[in-house]
Motif scaffolding. Structure first.
Motif, PDB file in Angstrom:
ATOM      1  N   VAL A 118       0.846  -1.201   0.000  1.00 47.68           N
ATOM      2  CA  VAL A 118       0.000   0.000   0.000  1.00 47.68           C
ATOM      3  C   VAL A 118       0.881   1.250   0.000  1.00 47.68           C
ATOM      4  O   VAL A 118       0.595   2.227  -0.706  1.00 47.68           O
ATOM      5  CB  VAL A 118      -0.969  -0.009   1.207  1.00 47.68           C
ATOM      6  CG1 VAL A 118      -1.756   1.293   1.293  1.00 47.68           C
ATOM      7  CG2 VAL A 118      -1.914  -1.205   1.117  1.00 47.68           C
ATOM      8  N   VAL A 119       1.955   1.220   0.793  1.00 48.31           N
ATOM      9  CA  VAL A 119       2.889   2.355   0.822  1.00 48.31           C
ATOM     10  C   VAL A 119       3.470   2.577  -0.574  1.00 48.31           C
ATOM     11  O   VAL A 119       3.540   3.715  -1.058  1.00 48.31           O
ATOM     12  CB  VAL A 119       4.018   2.107   1.859  1.00 48.31           C
ATOM     13  CG1 VAL A 119       5.114   3.149   1.723  1.00 48.31           C
ATOM     14  CG2 VAL A 119       3.439   2.116   3.267  1.00 48.31           C
ATOM     15  N   ALA A 120       3.873   1.502  -1.248  1.00 50.11           N
ATOM     16  CA  ALA A 120       4.429   1.617  -2.597  1.00 50.11           C
ATOM     17  C   ALA A 120       3.395   2.206  -3.557  1.00 50.11           C
ATOM     18  O   ALA A 120       3.729   3.057  -4.387  1.00 50.11           O
ATOM     19  CB  ALA A 120       4.903   0.250  -3.092  1.00 50.11           C
ATOM     20  N   GLU A 121       2.149   1.785  -3.426  1.00 48.50           N
ATOM     21  CA  GLU A 121       1.081   2.298  -4.297  1.00 48.50           C
ATOM     22  C   GLU A 121       0.850   3.790  -4.056  1.00 48.50           C
ATOM     23  O   GLU A 121       0.701   4.575  -4.997  1.00 48.50           O
ATOM     24  CB  GLU A 121      -0.212   1.516  -4.018  1.00 48.50           C
ATOM     25  CG  GLU A 121      -1.398   1.966  -4.858  1.00 48.50           C
ATOM     26  CD  GLU A 121      -2.683   1.275  -4.426  1.00 48.50           C
ATOM     27  OE1 GLU A 121      -3.694   1.978  -4.253  1.00 48.50           O
ATOM     28  OE2 GLU A 121      -2.656   0.043  -4.232  1.00 48.50           O
ATOM     29  N   ILE A 122       0.839   4.199  -2.790  1.00 52.34           N
ATOM     30  CA  ILE A 122       0.647   5.620  -2.456  1.00 52.34           C
ATOM     31  C   ILE A 122       1.802   6.451  -3.011  1.00 52.34           C
ATOM     32  O   ILE A 122       1.578   7.520  -3.612  1.00 52.34           O
ATOM     33  CB  ILE A 122       0.516   5.809  -0.918  1.00 52.34           C
ATOM     34  CG1 ILE A 122      -0.816   5.239  -0.431  1.00 52.34           C
ATOM     35  CG2 ILE A 122       0.643   7.281  -0.531  1.00 52.34           C
ATOM     36  CD1 ILE A 122      -0.959   5.208   1.083  1.00 52.34           C
ATOM     37  N   LYS A 123       3.024   5.983  -2.849  1.00 48.14           N
ATOM     38  CA  LYS A 123       4.189   6.714  -3.354  1.00 48.14           C
ATOM     39  C   LYS A 123       4.155   6.826  -4.879  1.00 48.14           C
ATOM     40  O   LYS A 123       4.434   7.889  -5.441  1.00 48.14           O
ATOM     41  CB  LYS A 123       5.480   6.027  -2.894  1.00 48.14           C
ATOM     42  CG  LYS A 123       5.786   6.260  -1.424  1.00 48.14           C
ATOM     43  CD  LYS A 123       6.819   5.342  -0.821  1.00 48.14           C
ATOM     44  CE  LYS A 123       8.101   5.240  -1.534  1.00 48.14           C
ATOM     45  NZ  LYS A 123       9.104   4.396  -0.841  1.00 48.14           N
ATOM     46  N   LYS A 124       3.777   5.746  -5.541  1.00 46.86           N
ATOM     47  CA  LYS A 124       3.695   5.755  -7.001  1.00 46.86           C
ATOM     48  C   LYS A 124       2.662   6.774  -7.474  1.00 46.86           C
ATOM     49  O   LYS A 124       2.915   7.556  -8.401  1.00 46.86           O
ATOM     50  CB  LYS A 124       3.334   4.352  -7.495  1.00 46.86           C
ATOM     51  CG  LYS A 124       3.270   4.225  -8.996  1.00 46.86           C
ATOM     52  CD  LYS A 124       2.949   2.793  -9.394  1.00 46.86           C
ATOM     53  CE  LYS A 124       2.797   2.684 -10.910  1.00 46.86           C
ATOM     54  NZ  LYS A 124       2.441   1.308 -11.315  1.00 46.86           N
ATOM     55  N   ALA A 158       2.301  15.474  -6.053  1.00 43.28           N
ATOM     56  CA  ALA A 158       1.797  16.023  -4.790  1.00 43.28           C
ATOM     57  C   ALA A 158       1.663  14.885  -3.783  1.00 43.28           C
ATOM     58  O   ALA A 158       1.436  13.734  -4.176  1.00 43.28           O
ATOM     59  CB  ALA A 158       0.449  16.698  -5.008  1.00 43.28           C
ATOM     60  N   PRO A 159       1.767  15.185  -2.483  1.00 43.35           N
ATOM     61  CA  PRO A 159       1.695  14.138  -1.460  1.00 43.35           C
ATOM     62  C   PRO A 159       0.267  13.686  -1.165  1.00 43.35           C
ATOM     63  O   PRO A 159      -0.245  13.832  -0.053  1.00 43.35           O
ATOM     64  CB  PRO A 159       2.347  14.795  -0.244  1.00 43.35           C
ATOM     65  CG  PRO A 159       2.059  16.247  -0.411  1.00 43.35           C
ATOM     66  CD  PRO A 159       2.054  16.491  -1.891  1.00 43.35           C
ATOM     67  N   VAL A 160      -0.412  13.152  -2.166  1.00 47.18           N
ATOM     68  CA  VAL A 160      -1.807  12.721  -2.019  1.00 47.18           C
ATOM     69  C   VAL A 160      -1.966  11.270  -2.461  1.00 47.18           C
ATOM     70  O   VAL A 160      -1.206  10.769  -3.277  1.00 47.18           O
ATOM     71  CB  VAL A 160      -2.753  13.615  -2.856  1.00 47.18           C
ATOM     72  CG1 VAL A 160      -2.758  15.041  -2.334  1.00 47.18           C
ATOM     73  CG2 VAL A 160      -2.383  13.582  -4.327  1.00 47.18           C
ATOM     74  N   ASP A 161      -3.009  10.617  -1.914  1.00 49.99           N
ATOM     75  CA  ASP A 161      -3.311   9.257  -2.349  1.00 49.99           C
ATOM     76  C   ASP A 161      -4.284   9.318  -3.531  1.00 49.99           C
ATOM     77  O   ASP A 161      -4.643  10.398  -3.995  1.00 49.99           O
ATOM     78  CB  ASP A 161      -3.873   8.425  -1.189  1.00 49.99           C
ATOM     79  CG  ASP A 161      -5.258   8.863  -0.731  1.00 49.99           C
ATOM     80  OD1 ASP A 161      -5.829   9.830  -1.306  1.00 49.99           O
ATOM     81  OD2 ASP A 161      -5.790   8.241   0.207  1.00 49.99           O
TER      82      ASP A 161
END
Length: 198
Positions: free
Chosen positions: A117-123, A130-133
């Motif tokens: 999930v962290v990798a998906e958010i960063k991608k 921008a720092p958004v999901d």
């Protein structure tokens, strides 16, 4: 004045000519590869075992090294460091600790967001800049940073293979050790030069 003369002339270290800068950068990276090969060759020699079964360089032994007449310093064989290895998340270790009255209270339960999930958010954040999901929410602790521009080396593969061929590296090592080749500012070896063995 040529690009190379401009790049190497005068006290200013900056290289303004892009061809000279590119050439110097690539030459440095090639020399870096050559240095690694020379270090590996020397390391193999220092850690080798003689036919008698004795090490070429015993523990605590010290040997000076030279290029031409110039003493570079020395190598010393240090004894191997004794270390203990234990992974705190080893399943067998954790199971052992949980079964022990002495260690049970030291077993930690850690909460983390699933790495996938962290990798998906960063991608997604990189894609959006921008720092958004993917739902548009600002993700705490997420930062987007752009690094400084960096050169990329693309050395000619055939040239590198030729230069780093074992026989070439051995020939270069021989040339350096015998004084057939030297570095700027170092004196070549002469037959009347005596070296201190240590």
């Amino acid at each position: 004045m040529t690009g190379v003369e401009h790049a190497t002339a005068g006290p200013a270290p900056a290289v303004a000519d892009r061809e000279a800068a590119s050439s110097l950068y690539l030459a440095g990276r090639l020399l870096e590869s050559i240095a690694k090969a020379l270090v590996a060759l020397g390391d193999d020699g220092l850690t080798a075992i003689e036919e008698s079964g004795k090490p070429v360089m015993p523990v605590e032994d010290r040997q000076s090294g030279y290029i031409g007449k110039t003493r570079l310093g020395y190598t010393q064989m240090n004894d191997g460091k004794t270390t203990a290895e234990l992974a705190s998340d080893d399943p067998a270790l954790v199971a052992w600790a949980l079964a022990s009255n002495r260690y049970r209270h030291n077993v930690l339960t850690v909460q983390i967001l699933a790495p996938a999930v962290v990798a998906e958010i960063k991608k997604h954040a990189l894609k959006m800049g921008a720092p958004v999901d993917r739902h548009g929410e600002i993700v705490p602790g997420l930062t987007i940073r752009k690094g400084d521009p960096t050169p990329f080396k693309h050395l000619d593969k055939q040239l590198v293979a030729e230069v780093l061929a074992p026989e070439r590296i051995r020939a270069l090592a021989h040339a350096l050790l015998t004084g057939l080749a030297t570095l700027p500012g170092l004196l070549p070896v002469s037959t009347d030069t005596e070296r201190n063995p240590q």
